[in-house]
Motif scaffolding. Structure first.
Motif, PDB file in Angstrom:
ATOM      1  N   LYS A 165       0.919  -1.325   0.249  1.00 27.12           N
ATOM      2  CA  LYS A 165      -0.094   0.026  -0.022  1.00 27.12           C
ATOM      3  C   LYS A 165       1.029   1.167  -0.019  1.00 27.12           C
ATOM      4  O   LYS A 165       0.419   2.408  -0.486  1.00 27.12           O
ATOM      5  CB  LYS A 165      -0.971  -0.079   1.159  1.00 27.12           C
ATOM      6  N   ASN A 166       2.118   1.260   0.746  1.00 26.94           N
ATOM      7  CA  ASN A 166       3.086   2.426   0.612  1.00 26.94           C
ATOM      8  C   ASN A 166       3.482   2.628  -0.715  1.00 26.94           C
ATOM      9  O   ASN A 166       3.725   3.625  -1.076  1.00 26.94           O
ATOM     10  CB  ASN A 166       4.138   2.163   1.738  1.00 26.94           C
ATOM     11  N   VAL A 167       3.781   1.667  -1.221  1.00 29.06           N
ATOM     12  CA  VAL A 167       4.418   1.605  -2.700  1.00 29.06           C
ATOM     13  C   VAL A 167       3.368   2.164  -3.659  1.00 29.06           C
ATOM     14  O   VAL A 167       3.547   3.103  -4.606  1.00 29.06           O
ATOM     15  CB  VAL A 167       4.847   0.292  -3.117  1.00 29.06           C
ATOM     16  N   PHE A 168       2.282   1.752  -3.433  1.00 28.01           N
ATOM     17  CA  PHE A 168       1.044   2.283  -4.256  1.00 28.01           C
ATOM     18  C   PHE A 168       0.837   3.932  -4.292  1.00 28.01           C
ATOM     19  O   PHE A 168       0.549   4.663  -5.187  1.00 28.01           O
ATOM     20  CB  PHE A 168      -0.177   1.664  -3.823  1.00 28.01           C
ATOM     21  N   ASP A 169       0.934   4.324  -2.714  1.00 25.26           N
ATOM     22  CA  ASP A 169       0.797   5.927  -2.806  1.00 25.26           C
ATOM     23  C   ASP A 169       1.829   6.480  -3.083  1.00 25.26           C
ATOM     24  O   ASP A 169       1.632   7.692  -3.882  1.00 25.26           O
ATOM     25  CB  ASP A 169       0.995   5.833  -1.082  1.00 25.26           C
TER      26      ASP A 169
END
Length: 321
Positions: free
Chosen positions: A177-181
């Motif tokens: 999810k952090n990478v997606f952000d």
């Protein structure tokens, strides 16, 4: 023969036979010794010649005059040398391609920076709009050079084992999810949807270097955005593989790859688009770094792709205890 006939007719038979056997034994020993010395010298010369080629197995082993053993050793030596020569040829070709790719990757931003700076020095500096525009483009060229140098430094450290991994337990779902952000804006420009394959209500804890695995995920997701189709999808899934392993999959429905490209996909600077003008930028080192990071964790990375269908990159991780 005369001596033998003389003793045969003048003396008793047994002494004559004994004398004959003695002559035969003496002649056999002398001839055998001389023949062995002759063969030994010739074989030793072969060993000496092979030792010059730095064959450690020959230099350390005993010299044998057994022709079957010698033939076997020579055949083994020849096969090993043939394999070494073929390997050296492959490495030489790889070295040439690598130097050519490095030269190309560095030359493009350098010439770009040089062109903008020379234009400014030739008088365009007085025009504020052109000055800001060209300085911004030169700065982008410097940034690309910096990316290439940093990636080369990273991959060199990975190859020589100089990069230490900071192992820790973390939630791989949260990391995705952090990478997606961080890449959300890139995906938005191409209207690509970033999604997980399902709602993960509970964390999935793995043990690895969190920063490096984030780099792996970021590289794979960014690649899927670069080569993805407009209004496409990049999906990440996390599945149990075996008792102590999970497998992370990054799947897209982009342009995909021909099967001929897959064996070389993780090589440094290898590009599917071999033309001088490429659709997308980048250092050409991303997938190679990904592979080295995963292998540094003693894990595996896989790729499946079909042209005009899409690609899937997957890698394994150890579960946290």
């Amino acid at each position: 023969m005369s001596v033998f006939l003389y003793f045969f007719f003048t003396l008793k038979v047994l002494p004559v036979i004994g004398f004959g056997l003695y002559c035969f034994a003496f002649s056999f020993i002398v001839i055998q010794f001389r023949v062995e010395r002759f063969i030994y010298k010739r074989v030793k010369k072969i060993y000496d010649d092979l030792t010059l080629l730095e064959s450690t197995s020959f230099s350390r082993g005993p010299i044998t005059t057994n022709m079957a053993t010698l033939t076997e050793e020579i055949d083994k030596f020849a096969r090993n040398k043939k394999l070494e020569i073929e390997t050296l040829k492959v490495r030489e070709q790889y070295r040439k391609e690598f130097l050519g790719n490095v030269s190309h990757e560095l030359k493009t931003p350098l010439f770009t920076i040089q062109g903008y700076i020379l234009t400014l020095l030739d008088g365009a500096m007085d025009n504020k709009i052109i000055r800001e525009k060209y300085l911004k483009r030169a700065s982008e060229g410097v940034e690309r050079l910096s990316f290439i140098v940093n990636d080369l430094d990273m991959i060199t450290k990975l190859e020589v084992g100089d990069l230490r991994l900071e192992m820790e337990d973390f939630d791989i779902v949260e990391l995705v999810k952090n990478v997606f952000d961080t890449v959300e804006m890139r995906a938005h420009k191409k209207k690509i949807t970033l999604t997980l394959d399902m709602n993960y209500n509970a964390p999935i804890m793995v043990r690895a270097d969190k920063e490096r695995i984030q780099q792996v995920l970021a590289n794979l997701v960014i690649n899927s955005i670069k080569y993805g189709s407009e209004k496409g999808t990049t999906e990440v899934s996390i599945e149990n593989l075996i008792k102590n392993k999970v497998i992370v999959r990054v799947t897209d429905n982009g342009e995909g790859l021909d099967a001929k490209h897959l064996p070389r996909l993780f090589e440094r600077f290898y590009r599917v688009d071999q033309s001088g003008s490429r659709k997308v930028g980048g250092s050409g080192l991303g997938l190679s770094i990904v592979k080295h990071i995963i292998e540094a964790h003693n894990e595996k990375i896989y790729v499946e792709s079909e042209y005009d269908v899409g690609s899937e990159f997957s890698f394994t991780l150890e579960k946290a205890e």
